[in-house]
Scaffold this motif. Structure first.
Motif, short mmCIF file in Angstrom:
data_model
loop_
_atom_site.label_atom_id
_atom_site.label_comp_id
_atom_site.label_asym_id
_atom_site.label_seq_id
_atom_site.Cartn_x
_atom_site.Cartn_y
_atom_site.Cartn_z
N THR A 183 0.83 -1.21 0.00
CA THR A 183 0.00 0.00 0.00
C THR A 183 0.86 1.26 0.00
O THR A 183 1.85 1.35 0.72
CB THR A 183 -0.92 0.01 1.24
N ALA A 184 0.46 2.24 -0.82
CA ALA A 184 1.10 3.56 -0.86
C ALA A 184 0.39 4.49 0.13
O ALA A 184 -0.70 4.19 0.61
CB ALA A 184 1.02 4.12 -2.27
N PRO A 185 1.00 5.62 0.45
CA PRO A 185 0.36 6.56 1.38
C PRO A 185 -1.04 7.01 0.96
O PRO A 185 -1.87 7.34 1.81
CB PRO A 185 1.33 7.75 1.40
N SER A 186 -1.32 6.99 -0.34
CA SER A 186 -2.63 7.40 -0.83
C SER A 186 -3.71 6.35 -0.58
O SER A 186 -4.90 6.61 -0.78
CB SER A 186 -2.55 7.67 -2.34
N GLY A 187 -3.31 5.14 -0.18
CA GLY A 187 -4.25 4.02 -0.05
C GLY A 187 -4.30 3.16 -1.29
O GLY A 187 -4.89 2.07 -1.27
N GLU A 188 -3.70 3.60 -2.39
CA GLU A 188 -3.61 2.80 -3.60
C GLU A 188 -2.54 1.72 -3.42
O GLU A 188 -1.66 1.83 -2.57
CB GLU A 188 -3.20 3.67 -4.80
N ILE A 244 3.25 4.11 5.81
CA ILE A 244 3.73 3.70 7.12
C ILE A 244 2.58 2.96 7.81
O ILE A 244 1.48 3.52 7.97
CB ILE A 244 4.18 4.92 7.95
N PRO A 245 2.76 1.70 8.20
CA PRO A 245 1.64 0.88 8.68
C PRO A 245 0.99 1.39 9.96
O PRO A 245 -0.12 0.97 10.28
CB PRO A 245 2.27 -0.50 8.90
N THR A 246 1.66 2.28 10.68
CA THR A 246 1.08 2.81 11.92
C THR A 246 0.37 4.15 11.70
O THR A 246 -0.04 4.80 12.66
CB THR A 246 2.18 2.99 12.98
N VAL A 263 -3.60 -3.74 8.33
CA VAL A 263 -2.32 -3.79 7.62
C VAL A 263 -1.74 -5.20 7.71
O VAL A 263 -1.72 -5.81 8.79
CB VAL A 263 -1.32 -2.78 8.22
N ALA A 264 -1.29 -5.73 6.56
CA ALA A 264 -0.61 -7.03 6.53
C ALA A 264 0.64 -6.90 5.68
O ALA A 264 0.66 -6.14 4.69
CB ALA A 264 -1.52 -8.11 5.96
N ASP A 265 1.66 -7.62 6.04
CA ASP A 265 2.91 -7.63 5.29
C ASP A 265 2.73 -8.44 4.02
O ASP A 265 2.29 -9.59 4.06
CB ASP A 265 4.02 -8.23 6.16
N VAL A 266 3.08 -7.86 2.86
CA VAL A 266 2.85 -8.57 1.60
C VAL A 266 3.79 -9.77 1.44
O VAL A 266 3.48 -10.70 0.70
CB VAL A 266 3.01 -7.62 0.38
N ASP A 267 4.94 -9.73 2.12
CA ASP A 267 5.87 -10.84 1.99
C ASP A 267 5.48 -12.02 2.88
O ASP A 267 5.39 -13.16 2.43
CB ASP A 267 7.29 -10.38 2.33
N GLY A 268 5.21 -11.74 4.16
CA GLY A 268 4.92 -12.82 5.08
C GLY A 268 3.45 -13.04 5.36
O GLY A 268 3.06 -14.08 5.89
N ALA A 311 8.78 4.07 13.45
CA ALA A 311 8.59 3.70 12.04
C ALA A 311 8.84 4.90 11.13
O ALA A 311 9.46 4.77 10.07
CB ALA A 311 7.18 3.16 11.84
N THR A 312 8.35 6.07 11.54
CA THR A 312 8.55 7.29 10.75
C THR A 312 10.03 7.62 10.62
O THR A 312 10.51 7.98 9.53
CB THR A 312 7.79 8.47 11.39
N THR A 313 10.77 7.48 11.71
CA THR A 313 12.22 7.74 11.68
C THR A 313 12.94 6.74 10.78
O THR A 313 13.83 7.11 10.01
CB THR A 313 12.80 7.67 13.10
N ALA A 314 12.54 5.46 10.88
CA ALA A 314 13.18 4.43 10.06
C ALA A 314 12.96 4.70 8.58
O ALA A 314 13.88 4.55 7.76
CB ALA A 314 12.64 3.06 10.44
N VAL A 315 11.74 5.11 8.22
CA VAL A 315 11.43 5.41 6.81
C VAL A 315 12.24 6.61 6.33
O VAL A 315 12.78 6.61 5.22
CB VAL A 315 9.92 5.65 6.63
#
Length: 295
Positions: free
Chosen positions: A93-98, A216-218, A225-230, A248-252
Motif C-alpha cells: 500500500t502507498a500513502p494514498s491508499g492505492e 507507514i503501517p502505523t 495492515v498485513a505484510d505482503v511478503d509474510g 517507524a517514521t524515523t526508520a522510513v
C-alpha cells in the motif's frame, strides 16, 4: 483498467498543456543525449577541441599520427528502456491508499504515452527474483500497449520477491547503445548493494528513477495492515502505538535518505510519488532536473 485501452485512458486523464510541457522537456532531454553523438557510424574525421574524447579511435589515431574520432549520424528518435521492479513489494500500500503497483503502472503509462506521441522507441526490462522479461525497443501504439499489458500482468501480490539487481544486470549486458533508462521501483530501492551496477550504468546511459512511496503501517486511519511478503497482520493495538509510529517514521526517513544520498553520489536524478496524482508533476520535475544536469 482495460489493458487494451491504457493509452486511451491516460490521454483522457492528461490535459493538453500538461502533455506539451512534459513532451517539451523530454524533447530537450533527447537533444542533450544525442547532439553530436548518434547511434549509427558514419565516418572518421580529425579530432578538434570540444569533440567527445570517448569517440576517439585510438588504433586509427596511431596509424594517422594525430587524433581521429568516429563520427555518428544523429538519430531522430530517442531510445528508452522502461526498467521496472515487478517484485511482490510493489503490491503493498502507498500513502494514498492505492497499491504501489497502480502508481507504478500509471507512471509507465505516462512515459509510454509521451514516447508514443513523439515517435520514440521504448524497450522493457522488468523483473524480480525469479523472472526477467525483456522486450526490444520499438515504437507505435501496439508495442506500447503490449509493454503495459506485460507490466499489468506481472505487478501482482503473488509475484516473487523483488531483486532489482537482476534488472540492472540485464540492462548492463543487453543495452549496447546509449539509452535513457527510466527505472520504476519502490522507495526502499535501489539498495546500497546496487550502487556498483548503477555506477556502471551511469557511465553508459542516462538514468532517471521513479520511486513509489510506502505507507507507514502505523499511520492513523490506514485500516488493517498485513505484510505482503509474510502475510502477517499488524495488530490494531500496535497500529495505535505512538512510540512505534515515531520509530517507524524515523526508520522510513533514514531509509529514504540512504537511497537519496546514494543516487546523488552517482549523479542520478530521482523523484518519489506517493499517489497517482503525484506522478505527472513528479515526471515533469524529473525531466526538468535531468535536462539541467545534461547541459
Amino acid at each position: 483498467m482495460s489493458t487494451a485501452s491504457r493509452l486511451a485512458k491516460i490521454r483522457a486523464r492528461l490535459d493538453l498543456p500538461t502533455v506539451r510541457r512534459a513532451s517539451g522537456l523530454l524533447d530537450g532531454h533527447h537533444r542533450s543525449i544525442f547532439t553530436g553523438h548518434g547511434q549509427d557510424f558514419d565516418d572518421m574525421v580529425e579530432y578538434h577541441p570540444g569533440d567527445d574524447v570517448g569517440d576517439i579511435d585510438w588504433k586509427a589515431s596511431a596509424r594517422a599520427g594525430y587524433p581521429i574520432i568516429r563520427r555518428f549520424v544523429h538519430e531522430s528518435n530517442l531510445a528508452m528502456v522502461l526498467a521496472v521492479d515487478t517484485g511482490r513489494s510493489m503490491a503493498a500500500t502507498a500513502p494514498s491508499g492505492e497499491r504501489k503497483s497502480e502508481i507504478a503502472l500509471f507512471a509507465a503509462d505516462v512515459v509510454a504515452y509521451l514516447a508514443r506521441a513523439r515517435g520514440d522507441l521504448v524497450g522493457l526490462v522488468a523483473g524480480d527474483s525469479r523472472r526477467i522479461t525483456q522486450v526490444p525497443a520499438r515504437g507505435g501504439t501496439g508495442h506500447m500497449e503490449m509493454l503495459l499489458r506485460i507490466l499489468e500482468r506481472d505487478l501482482t501480490r503473488d509475484a516473487p520477491p523483488s531483486d532489482l539487481s537482476r534488472v540492472l544486470d540485464r540492462i548492463l549486458t543487453s543495452a549496447t547503445r546509449r539509452t535513457l533508462v527510466v527505472l520504476i521501483t519502490d522507495e526502499a530501492r535501489p539498495a546500497l548493494s546496487d550502487e556498483d551496477a548503477l555506477r556502471r550504468l551511469r557511465t553508459r546511459h542516462d538514468i532517471m528513477v521513479i520511486s513509489v512511496a510506502d505507507a507507514i503501517p502505523t499511520t492513523p486511519g490506514i485500516g488493517p495492515v498485513a505484510d505482503v511478503d509474510g502475510g502477517l497482520e499488524l495488530p490494531p493495538f500496535l497500529q495505535r502505538d505512538r512510540r512505534l509510529h515515531a520509530a517507524a517514521t524515523t526508520a522510513v526517513a533514514n531509509r529514504k535518505k540512504r537511497v537519496r544520498d546514494m543516487l546523488r553520489r552517482r549523479g542520478i536524478e530521482h523523484v518519489v510519488a506517493a499517489s497517482s496524482d503525484d506522478v505527472v508533476d513528479a515526471l515533469i520535475d524529473l525531466f526538468r532536473r535531468q535536462r539541467r544536469v545534461r547541459r
